[in-house]
Design an enzyme around this catalytic site. Structure first.
Site, PDB file in Angstrom:
ATOM      1  N   HIS A 191       0.837  -1.211   0.000  1.00  0.00           N
ATOM      2  CA  HIS A 191       0.000   0.000   0.000  1.00  0.00           C
ATOM      3  C   HIS A 191       0.870   1.259   0.000  1.00  0.00           C
ATOM      4  O   HIS A 191       0.375   2.358  -0.271  1.00  0.00           O
ATOM      5  CB  HIS A 191      -0.910  -0.024   1.228  1.00  0.00           C
ATOM      6  CG  HIS A 191      -2.119   0.866   1.103  1.00  0.00           C
ATOM      7  ND1 HIS A 191      -2.460   1.515  -0.053  1.00  0.00           N
ATOM      8  CD2 HIS A 191      -3.074   1.219   2.016  1.00  0.00           C
ATOM      9  CE1 HIS A 191      -3.560   2.228   0.138  1.00  0.00           C
ATOM     10  NE2 HIS A 191      -3.947   2.061   1.390  1.00  0.00           N
ATOM     11  N   ASP A 197      -8.970  -9.776 -17.978  1.00  0.00           N
ATOM     12  CA  ASP A 197      -9.080 -10.969 -18.827  1.00  0.00           C
ATOM     13  C   ASP A 197      -7.706 -11.319 -19.390  1.00  0.00           C
ATOM     14  O   ASP A 197      -7.177 -10.610 -20.243  1.00  0.00           O
ATOM     15  CB  ASP A 197     -10.074 -10.699 -19.959  1.00  0.00           C
ATOM     16  CG  ASP A 197     -10.254 -11.896 -20.884  1.00  0.00           C
ATOM     17  OD1 ASP A 197      -9.646 -12.957 -20.625  1.00  0.00           O
ATOM     18  OD2 ASP A 197     -10.983 -11.761 -21.882  1.00  0.00           O
TER      19      ASP A 197
END
Length: 593
Positions: free
Chosen positions: A331, A534
Site C-alpha cells: 500500500h 481478462d
C-alpha cells in the site's frame, strides 16, 4: 614517431578495403533475397545466465496463431524450437522472425512511434533487439546478419550449457520449509522487467501519501476456464508489464522513505497446486485463513507488509480445473486504482493487446514531513474476523428511498453513500452492544486525489494517490443515516482544490489530531474495473479482496461480479461481528451468500 609507424603498418590497404566492402554488400544483397523464417533464434532465458547487463525475458508472440503451443513430438523427431525473442524497443512488442521484423519496420504504427520519438530528440537508430544477446540492430537485414554471426552462436552455446546445469530454467526453488503448509508448490520464480531501466530512474521519489503504513492490498481473481498451457504466457507477459511499471520490480528502502529503489530486482512469482476444487472458494462466505492460502506464503504466516518487495504473485491450480491469480502489493506504492490499472495492463499484454501505459509523477515535497504520529498498525489490536455481505441494488434503492424520506440527507445520495451509512450505523451499534456503553465513533473514507488537486493528475497516474477524508460524528447518541451521508459529503469537499502534497498531509494530520473513540475505515473500489481483467480465459467469475495486518475496523466496498449490487468486505472484532450477523434490521438489506 615509432608509435605512429606501428599504427600505419596496421592500416588496411585501400584496394583491400574496397574489395571487402563490395563482398559485404553482395552478401547483404543475397541475404535480403533469402527466406529468413527458419533462422530460429532460441527462446531467451529468464535468468541471468550470462554477464549481460540487461535481464533477459521470454515473451510470447504477438500473433494469435502462435499462442497455441505445440506439444513435444514423441515419434523420435526433434521438434523445432519456437522462433521468439526479437523485440521492437520502440513499440514494445515481440516478433518471431526477421521477416516479421522487416514487416513491422514498414508498418504505420512503427513509423508513427519513430516520428514521435524523433520530435522529442530521442535516439531511434537501433530500434530492434535480440533479447538473448541484447544486441541492438537498425533493420531486419542487420538482425539477420547478427543471428548468423559468431557472437550470437557463442551466447546460444552458453545458454544451452546453463540450461543443462539447472533443474528448472532460470529460477531457484524455495526451500520446503518456506512453503510448508501452503499447498504443493512446483517452483518459486523471480520475474524481472523485460528491458533494463535507465540509470536516471534508479531512484523514484513518487507521490505516495501513506508511505508509512505497513499494509498490503491483496486481490485474488478466479478463472474456471484457465488453460494450463498458458502459464509461461502469464510469466512472460508479467516481465513485459514490469518494463512499464518499473517501480514494482524495485525495493522499498529501510527505514521507510517516500521513494523506491528501482533496481530491477524483480517480483516474486509462485505456482501452486491446490487439492480443493475452485468451487470451494467462490460465491461463499469462507473464512479468512481459507482464502489466505491462495496468496504467496499465506498473508498471515509472515510479516508480509514489512517486506521490501512491492509485489508478489501466486498462480493457483485447482483440482478439476480452473485457476486463481492472487497478488499482494504494498500500500506504500499503490492504491486500488493503481492495482486495477496494473493488473489490466498485465492481462492486456497476455492477450497480445495494446495496453494503456502508466505515468509516474515525481513528488514535489522538499522535506520529509510525516503524518503526525498516525499509523494504522498503532491502533488497538484484537481478534478480528472478516465477513462478506452482498447488498443487491434493489435493496439499496429501497434504502435510498427511505433515507431521502427522512429529509436529512443531501440531494440524490449514491449507492456507496447509502451502504456506507448503513454499515457504519450498525457496526457502531454492534460495538455498543458488545461493550455495554456508547463510545464516540468517527468515520474515515478513502478519497481518490487524482482529480482533487488544483492541477489534476491523469487517471493513469500510478502510486498511492488516495487520502483519508475524516467525517467526525461525535457522541450524540443515535446515528441517523442522512446525517452520516451529509458528513461524508463534507469530508470529501474539504479535500477539493488542494494545492500540493504538503497541504494535503498537513490537513489530514490536523483532522485526526483530536479524534477520540473508535475509527472506522471505509474504502470503495466500486466502478474500478477489477472484473474486466481478462488474461485470455474470459473475465473472472469472482474477485476477492483481502486486507491483512490491519487490526481495526475496516470495510471495503466493491461491485459484485454481475454488477447488480455491492459486496462489503467487513473486518470487525469477532464478538462484534457475531452481533452484526444477528442484527435483523441490518440483514433486511443483505442477500444470503
Amino acid at each position: 614517431m615509432d608509435d605512429e609507424m606501428v599504427t600505419l603498418h596496421n592500416v588496411m590497404p585501400v584496394d583491400l578495403a574496397l574489395k571487402r566492402e563490395m563482398e559485404y554488400r553482395h552478401k547483404m544483397e543475397a541475404l535480403k533475397n533469402q527466406q529468413l523464417n527458419n533462422l530460429n533464434p532460441l527462446l531467451p532465458s529468464q535468468s541471468h545466465v550470462t554477464s549481460n547487463p540487461f535481464p533477459p525475458s521470454q515473451v510470447h508472440p504477438t500473433s494469435q496463431t502462435i499462442l497455441k503451443r505445440k506439444e513435444p513430438s514423441t515419434s523420435g523427431i526433434k521438434p523445432k524450437k519456437p522462433t521468439i525473442g526479437l523485440v521492437c524497443k520502440i513499440c514494445q512488442i515481440t516478433l518471431c522472425t526477421v521477416t516479421q521484423v522487416k514487416d513491422h519496420a514498414n508498418s504505420g504504427r512503427h513509423k508513427y512511434n519513430i516520428q514521435q520519438l524523433q520530435k522529442r530528440g530521442e535516439n531511434v537508430a537501433t530500434p530492434f533487439l535480440c533479447e538473448i544477446c541484447h544486441a541492438s540492430c537498425s533493420s531486419g537485414i542487420v538482425m539477420a546478419a547478427h543471428l548468423r554471426g559468431t557472437k550470437h552462436a557463442a551466447v546460444l552455446k552458453e545458454v544451452e550449457k546453463a540450461k543443462r546445469a539447472r533443474p528448472k530454467e532460470g529460477f531457484a526453488p524455495r526451500s520446503s520449509k518456506d512453503l510448508e503448509g501452503l499447498g504443493n508448490f512446483t517452483q518459486s520464480y523471480l520475474k524481472k522487467p523485460l528491458n533494463h531501466l535507465p540509470q536516471h530512474l534508479y531512484t523514484s521519489k513518487l507521490i505516495t501519501f501513506l508511505y508509512l503504513i505497513e499494509v498490503l492490498l491483496a486481490f485474488v481473481f478466479f478463472y474456471p476456464n484457465y488453460k494450463k498451457d498458458d502459464t509461461n504466457i502469464l510469466k512472460q507477459s508479467l516481465s513485459k508489464c514490469l518494463a512499464q511499471y518499473y517501480p514494482l520490480a524495485g525495493r522499498i528502502p529501510s527505514p521507510p522513505e517516500p521513494y523506491i529503489n528501482c533496481n530491477d530486482e524483480g517480483v516474486e512469482f509462485l505456482e501452486a497446486f491446490n487439492d480443493s476444487p475452485l468451487d470451494d472458494f467462490i460465491h461463499k462466505n469462507v473464512q479468512d485463513e481459507f482464502i489466505d492460502q491462495l496468496f504467496p506464503y499465506g498473508l498471515t504466516c509472515t510479516p508480509q507488509a514489512s517486506s521490501p518487495l512491492l509485489l508478489k504473485v501466486q498462480l493457483n491450480h485447482f483440482s478439476g480445473g480452473g485457476a486463481a491469480v492472487a497478488l499482494s502489493m504494498s500500500h506504500k506504492f499503490a492504491d486500488g486504482a493503481t492495482i486495477a490499472n496494473f493488473v489490466n495492463h498485465w492481462a492486456t499484454v497476455a492477450r497480445c493487446g495494446s495496453p494503456i501505459n502508466p505515468c509516474f509523477i515525481s513528488s514535489s515535497k522538499t522535506d520529509n514531513t510525516k503524518m503526525s504520529d498516525f499509523n494504522v498498525n498503532d491502533l488497538d489490536k484484537g481478534n478480528y474476523v472478516t465477513r462478506r455481505f452482498v447488498f443487491p441494488n434493489s435493496k439499496l434503492q429501497e434504502l435510498k428511498t427511505k433515507v431521502i424520506a427522512m429529509g436529512t440527507a443531501p440531494i440524490n445520495p449514491t449507492r456507496v453513500e447509502v451502504v456506507t451509512s448503513l454499515l457504519f450505523k450498525h457496526a457502531v451499534s454492534a460495538a455498543t452492544t458488545s461493550s455495554g456503553s456508547l463510545k464516540p465513533s468517527n468515520l474515515t473514507i478513502t478519497v481518490n486525489m487524482r482529480n482533487k488537486f488544483v492541477e489534476n493528475y491523469p487517471e493513469t497516474a500510478a502510486g498511492n494517490l488516495s487520502m483519508y477524508g475524516v467525517a467526525k460524528m461525535g457522541d450524540s447518541g443515535k446515528i441517523k443515516l442522512g446525517e452520516v451521508i451529509a458528513r461524508i459529503r463534507k469530508a470529501k469537499m474539504e479535500l477539493e482544490g488542494i494545492k500540493d502534497e504538503q497541504e494535503l498531509v498537513q490537513k489530514f494530520a490536523n483532522a485526526i489530531s483530536n479524534l477520540q473513540g473508535d475509527l472506522y475505515y471505509i474504502t470503495s473500489v466500486c466502478r474500478v474495473p477489477f472484473y474486466q481483467v481478462d488474461f485470455g480465459w474470459g473475465k473472472p467469475v469472482e474477485v476477492i479482496i483481502r486486507f491483512p495486518n490491519v487490526g481495526k475496523n475496516v470495510i471495503v466496498l466493491m461491485d459484485t461480479a454481475s454488477g447488480d449490487g455491492i459486496m462489503a468486505n467487513v473486518q470487525l472484532p469477532e464478538e462484534e461481528m457475531v452481533i452484526l450477523q444477528k442484527d435483523k434490521e441490518f440483514l433486511t438489506y443483505v442477500k444470503d451468500v
